[in-house]
Design a protein around this motif. Structure first.
Motif, PDB file in Angstrom:
ATOM      1  N   TYR A 393       0.807  -1.219   0.000  1.00 43.52           N
ATOM      2  CA  TYR A 393       0.000   0.000   0.000  1.00 43.52           C
ATOM      3  C   TYR A 393       0.846   1.278   0.000  1.00 43.52           C
ATOM      4  N   ASN A 394       2.168   1.114  -0.015  1.00 47.19           N
ATOM      5  CA  ASN A 394       3.077   2.257  -0.165  1.00 47.19           C
ATOM      6  C   ASN A 394       2.844   3.335   0.898  1.00 47.19           C
ATOM      7  N   PHE A 395       2.773   2.882   2.172  1.00 46.64           N
ATOM      8  CA  PHE A 395       2.600   3.840   3.262  1.00 46.64           C
ATOM      9  C   PHE A 395       3.876   4.660   3.447  1.00 46.64           C
ATOM     10  N   SER A 396       3.722   5.823   4.066  1.00 46.51           N
ATOM     11  CA  SER A 396       4.881   6.675   4.338  1.00 46.51           C
ATOM     12  C   SER A 396       5.744   6.042   5.425  1.00 46.51           C
ATOM     13  N   GLN A 397       7.020   6.399   5.426  1.00 47.74           N
ATOM     14  CA  GLN A 397       7.932   5.848   6.424  1.00 47.74           C
ATOM     15  C   GLN A 397       7.515   6.258   7.831  1.00 47.74           C
ATOM     16  N   GLU A 398       7.001   7.464   7.947  1.00 45.61           N
ATOM     17  CA  GLU A 398       6.555   7.945   9.261  1.00 45.61           C
ATOM     18  C   GLU A 398       5.435   7.068   9.815  1.00 45.61           C
ATOM     19  N   LYS A 399       4.475   6.739   8.949  1.00 45.80           N
ATOM     20  CA  LYS A 399       3.360   5.888   9.395  1.00 45.80           C
ATOM     21  C   LYS A 399       3.853   4.483   9.714  1.00 45.80           C
ATOM     22  N   ILE A 400       4.754   3.976   8.890  1.00 45.36           N
ATOM     23  CA  ILE A 400       5.290   2.634   9.123  1.00 45.36           C
ATOM     24  C   ILE A 400       5.986   2.570  10.478  1.00 45.36           C
ATOM     25  N   THR A 401       6.794   3.591  10.771  1.00 43.02           N
ATOM     26  CA  THR A 401       7.522   3.624  12.044  1.00 43.02           C
ATOM     27  C   THR A 401       6.562   3.718  13.220  1.00 43.02           C
ATOM     28  N   GLN A 402       5.557   4.576  13.090  1.00 45.33           N
ATOM     29  CA  GLN A 402       4.580   4.751  14.161  1.00 45.33           C
ATOM     30  C   GLN A 402       3.815   3.454  14.423  1.00 45.33           C
TER      31      GLN A 402
END
Length: 453
Positions: A393-402
């Motif tokens: 789904y190509n989430f942002s790195q910030e969201k992935i980390t959170q």
């Protein structure tokens, strides 16, 4: 006597009760009362003057005593009434056979020269006949009449009738044309065949296959079959009737949940009763095409029986193989992980104070073999799936980390709960006692539902 007849005489006492009982007997045979023009069976009931006797004649088989007498014996047994069957076989002989309240033959009287027919002139058992006489003292008169040879058989039968208080000379033809208050005419037609209910079809179609596999049909409101494995694991298959559509479903439960609650509707249990689509979507266990999640029925155009059969076929293709693979508590945890995505969820301690739903089985993670290692493996598996989802789904790195931090925190909380269970003796004892109580409670429910004994 010049006539041939078969009749039955019942000692009744209450005519309304007798008629009601006779109608009930005919209903069991598949007949219901009707008007003359619909009748396929007609009986005449002739009441004696004092209404203590009822003579029954079958107007459709007057020359065949077998059907009428079989009815008589069955009625005698079901209503606990003594009866006398009467066969007039020729102009000079009649046979009276007494059946007791159990429907068994008690004695027989041959009126006339029975030796001509190889019957013999029998000696009766006075104790059998005496209670049926108007006057018990007349038993000697009865014995004399049976042995009397100077009188014709019809004369003797007339006198015997007076001793009992019932007309034994009236034949079917005479009873059929009488129209006085002592005559009750009963007409019957074949009862309309009832269409089988969902519950009946479910029992027939599902039961034939599932009962040999250890499933039992519980005494609950929904069409269910339930199997218990090792007094711990419960397999459930059933049908949800959406009125004109049947939806097959299945479920897994354990006796360690707070309440088994299987005596509820699909809607009340839909959080853990999973329908056909859920099983197809999560497991896709067969290579066969998946057509639909429910099966329609509507009157005769789309018979209910076809919908039940189609539901069963789909159940055995998509649902049963999944349930059949769940044989241990670890298998249950694997099932929950796939169906509910409960990878690392562990119920809070103490479990008797937890706010977890009563249908939750996450408590079993405490009693798996090496629960800490099991939890760690599930955590690792979940992280891999999360990574795959993030890439897809190509989430942002910030969201992935959170998301990763939040998931790690949940894992650490669950891990700490398991460690507390293993290391704190008091908590461990409380937990095991609560699990034992839940198991006892749910096994008792299963006994109540007639699933186990």
């Amino acid at each position: 006597m010049g006539n041939f007849s078969n009749t039955v005489h019942f000692k009744i006492g209450d005519k309304e009760k007798f008629v009601k009982g006779f109608n009930a007997y005919m209903k069991k045979k598949g007949f219901v009362p009707c008007d003359d023009d619909e009748a396929v069976k007609t009986y005449i009931i002739a009441l004696s003057v004092d209404q203590q006797w009822s003579t029954l004649a079958d107007m459709d088989s007057s020359d065949d005593s077998r059907a009428l007498f079989n009815d008589a014996k069955a009625i005698s047994k079901s209503m606990k009434l003594p009866c006398i069957t009467e066969v007039i076989t020729d102009s000079d002989i009649a046979v009276l056979e007494l059946f007791d309240k159990t429907g068994e033959s008690a004695d027989r009287i041959v009126v006339g020269d029975g030796e001509i027919y190889g019957m013999g002139n029998n000696e009766i058992k006075p104790e059998c006949w005496k209670p049926l006489l108007n006057n018990k003292a007349d038993i000697e008169k009865l014995i004399e009449l049976i042995g009397e040879s100077d009188l014709m058989a019809d004369e003797r039968l007339s006198m015997i009738s007076s001793l009992f208080g019932v007309d034994m000379l009236a034949d079917n033809d005479e009873l059929g044309i009488r129209n006085d208050d002592s005559i009750i005419k009963l007409n019957f037609k074949k009862a309309e065949e009832k269409k089988p209910t969902l519950n009946t079809l479910f029992t027939q179609i599902y039961g034939e296959a599932l009962e040999p596999l250890g499933f039992k049909k519980p005494k609950v409101r929904m069409p269910l079959y339930v199997r218990v494995i090792n007094d711990e694991i419960i397999h459930i298959v059933g049908i949800h009737d959406m009125k004109n559509q049947l939806v097959p479903f299945g479920a897994i439960a354990t006796v360690y949940r707070k309440d088994l609650c299987i005596d509820r509707t699909f809607r009340q249990n839909e959080t853990w009763y999973k329908d056909l689509w859920d099983f197809y979507h999560e497991w896709h266990i067969a290579d066969e095409p998946f057509d639909k999640g429910g099966f329609d029925y509507y009157n005769d155009l789309m018979p209910l029986s076809d919908a039940v059969q189609n539901s069963f076929n789909a159940t055995m293709t998509w649902i049963f193989p999944v349930l059949d693979n769940v044989k241990t508590l670890k298998d249950v945890a694997d099932y929950n992980e796939c169906m509910f995505k409960n990878h690392i969820t562990v119920i809070s301690l103490p479990i008797n104070e937890s706010l977890a739903a009563p249908y939750s089985d996450t408590v079993i993670k405490y009693i798996l073999d090496d629960p800490l290692s099991d939890l760690e493996k599930r955590y690792s598996t979940a992280l891999k799936k999360i990574d795959e989802s993030n890439k897809r789904y190509n989430f942002s790195q910030e969201k992935i980390t959170q998301d990763r931090l939040e998931y790690e925190q949940r894992y650490n909380e669950s891990r700490q709960r398991v460690k507390t269970f293993l290391e704190d003796e008091e908590i461990h004892k409380q937990t095991m006692e609560e699990l034992a109580n839940r198991k006892a409670h749910n096994l008792e429910l299963l006994r109540k539902y007639k699933i186990i004994y």
